[in-house]
Design an enzyme around this catalytic site. Structure first.
Site, PDB file in Angstrom:
ATOM      1  CE1 TYR A 146      -3.302  -2.858   0.761  1.00  0.00           C
ATOM      2  CE2 TYR A 146      -4.586  -0.872   1.141  1.00  0.00           C
ATOM      3  CZ  TYR A 146      -4.521  -2.232   0.899  1.00  0.00           C
ATOM      4  OH  TYR A 146      -5.673  -2.957   0.798  1.00  0.00           O
ATOM      5  CG  ASP A 228      -1.449 -20.471  -0.026  1.00  0.00           C
ATOM      6  OD1 ASP A 228      -0.897 -20.465   1.094  1.00  0.00           O
ATOM      7  OD2 ASP A 228      -0.941 -21.042  -1.018  1.00  0.00           O
ATOM      8  CG  ASP A 256     -13.180  -7.470   2.310  1.00  0.00           C
ATOM      9  OD1 ASP A 256     -12.938  -6.702   3.266  1.00  0.00           O
ATOM     10  OD2 ASP A 256     -13.689  -7.088   1.237  1.00  0.00           O
TER      11      ASP A 256
HETATM   12  C1  IPM Z   1     -10.208  -1.682   4.021  1.00  0.00           C
HETATM   13  C2  IPM Z   1     -10.532  -1.133   2.672  1.00  0.00           C
HETATM   14  C3  IPM Z   1      -9.441  -0.177   2.234  1.00  0.00           C
HETATM   15  C4  IPM Z   1      -8.135  -0.964   2.189  1.00  0.00           C
HETATM   16  C5  IPM Z   1      -9.716   0.511   0.891  1.00  0.00           C
HETATM   17  C6  IPM Z   1     -11.022   1.287   0.928  1.00  0.00           C
HETATM   18  C7  IPM Z   1      -8.573   1.383   0.448  1.00  0.00           C
HETATM   19  O1  IPM Z   1     -10.728  -2.152   1.755  1.00  0.00           O
HETATM   20  O2  IPM Z   1     -10.069  -0.871   4.968  1.00  0.00           O
HETATM   21  O3  IPM Z   1     -10.087  -2.898   4.148  1.00  0.00           O
HETATM   22  O4  IPM Z   1      -7.829  -1.600   1.177  1.00  0.00           O
HETATM   23  O5  IPM Z   1      -7.402  -0.938   3.189  1.00  0.00           O
HETATM   24 MG    MG Z   2     -10.653  -4.065   2.599  1.00  0.00          MG
END
Ligand code: IPM
Ligand code: MG
Length: 369
Positions: A146, A228, A256
């Site tokens: 990032y 994984d 997620d």
């Molecule tokens: C999260 C989100 C963010 C990330 C996005 C919105 C940039 O997906 O906080 O998980 O990737 O960190």
């Molecule tokens: Mg995210």
């Protein structure tokens, strides 16, 4: 009376609706606890870009600088709408990442909690859920891909190329490792370290440092799992996990997935903690497709309030009360249309009605200080 300033960044899409419910709860907490919350809204994200020409305006930065804590709604637009904003001003690159960098919020706590009262939301079978799910994902939040060097251009063969680096220095890894071991010490003393050291050099250094920090926490057992494989185990046997630690990108993806095993990202609040300041936010996006309809569940936003009460203001008991109040509302069979279908057992109510019920459940819980 103690007073705390909270910067409220409503964000985009469903942000303002779920923030309104968080504010409702904060008012109840304030009245019950003899604490004054100075609640100040400020624009952030795509909404700020359209109102102020900047997705993280200076006035918002100034407010966040002086606030005791920041409560942030989700940000972002749909794929097509995003194109109306220049790439570097889009809310993720132009607001969210700068917010994380500004306060060096390196420690991201993402609880993955499915009490029995919520187990019907999960797509997993009953025998896999067992007594419920209770995991905390600790994601490094200001390093890795990032924030590493990025380069795009044309190479010597005239081909377009892109290069982005997964960068960490040892101090960054030590810092997040310490947070993970401290957390594991307070829980079951088992830490799942998620890595990809069979391919990535970054994971080799990461694992080396995890081993070194483990020496200061001899009571904690470290279990090393490839990322994984961890994705598979989260579906097959989530009960084996308690505290999981991982670098930024792995944490984005696995958290997620963890939302998926709960049944919705709408059940995922989070805390992003730096050395001096923390901000709190739902882990999910702004859901522009359902914005303005009053059907989004405010659980992740109210859960973020609970995390703020505990982690920024030391109100551990009241934070637990907020969680109990939310679970009571679900246990009574209430839900919102984004999370559920209407059935005999599920009474569908609006975002605002859900917030009202949580507030009234909280008021019923005796306040013992
Ligand atoms: C999260 C989100 C963010 C990330 C996005 C919105 C940039 O997906 O906080 O998980 O990737 O960190
Ligand atoms: Mg995210």
């Amino acid at each position: 009376m103690t007073s705390k300033t909270i910067a409220l960044l409503d964000g985009d899409g469903i942000g303002p609706e779920i923030m309104a419910e968080a504010v409702k709860l904060l008012k109840v907490v304030s009245a019950r606890n003899n604490i004054d919350f100075d609640l100040q809204h400020s624009p952030f994200g795509a909404a700020a870009y359209f109102s102020d020409g900047d997705s993280f305006p200076t006035a918002t930065k100034n407010l966040c600088d002086k606030a005791d804590a920041i409560l942030k709604g989700p940000i972002g637009l749909g794929h097509e709408e995003s194109k109306k904003i220049p790439i570097d001003m889009q809310p993720e690159r132009g607001a969210l990442l700068p917010l994380r960098r500004r306060y060096n919020t390196y420690a991201n706590f993402r609880p993955v909690v499915l009490p029995q009262s919520l187990s019907h939301f999960s797509p997993l079978k009953k025998e896999i859920i067992g007594n419920g799910i209770d995991i905390i994902i600790i994601r490094e939040l200001v390093g890795g891909l990032y924030f590493g060097k990025k380069e795009t251009g044309i190479d010597k063969n005239g081909k377009r190329f892109v290069r982005e680096a997964l960068e960490y220095d040892e101090d960054q890894i030590f810092a997040i490792a310490k947070v993970a071991f401290e957390t594991a010490t307070k829980r079951k003393k088992v830490l799942h370290n998620i890595h990809k050291s069979n391919v990535l050099k970054s994971s080799v250094l990461w694992n080396e440092i995890i081993d070194e920090v483990n020496q200061d926490y001899p009571d904690v057992t470290v279990v090393n799992i490839l990322v994984d494989a961890a994705a598979t185990y989260l579906c097959l046997n989530p009960g084996q996990f308690d505290v999981m630690v991982m670098e930024n990108m792995f944490g984005d993806i696995l958290s997620d997935q963890a939302g998926g095993i709960l049944g919705s990202l709408g059940l995922m609040p989070s805390a992003c903690v730096g050395p001096e300041k923390a901000y709190y936010e739902p882990s999910h996006g702004s859901a522009p497709d359902i914005a303005g309809q009053g059907i989004a569940n405010p659980y992740s936003m109210i859960g973020s309030v609970a995390m703020m009460l505990e982690m920024s203001f030391g109100m551990v008991k009241e934070a637990a009360n907020v969680w109990m109040a939310m679970q009571a509302v679900f246990a009574q069979g209430h839900s919102t249309p984004d999370l559920s279908k209407s059935t005999d057992e599920v009474k569908l109510i609006t975002t605002s009605a859900f917030g009202d019920l949580v507030a009234s459940e909280l008021q019923k819980i005796p306040r013992v200080s």
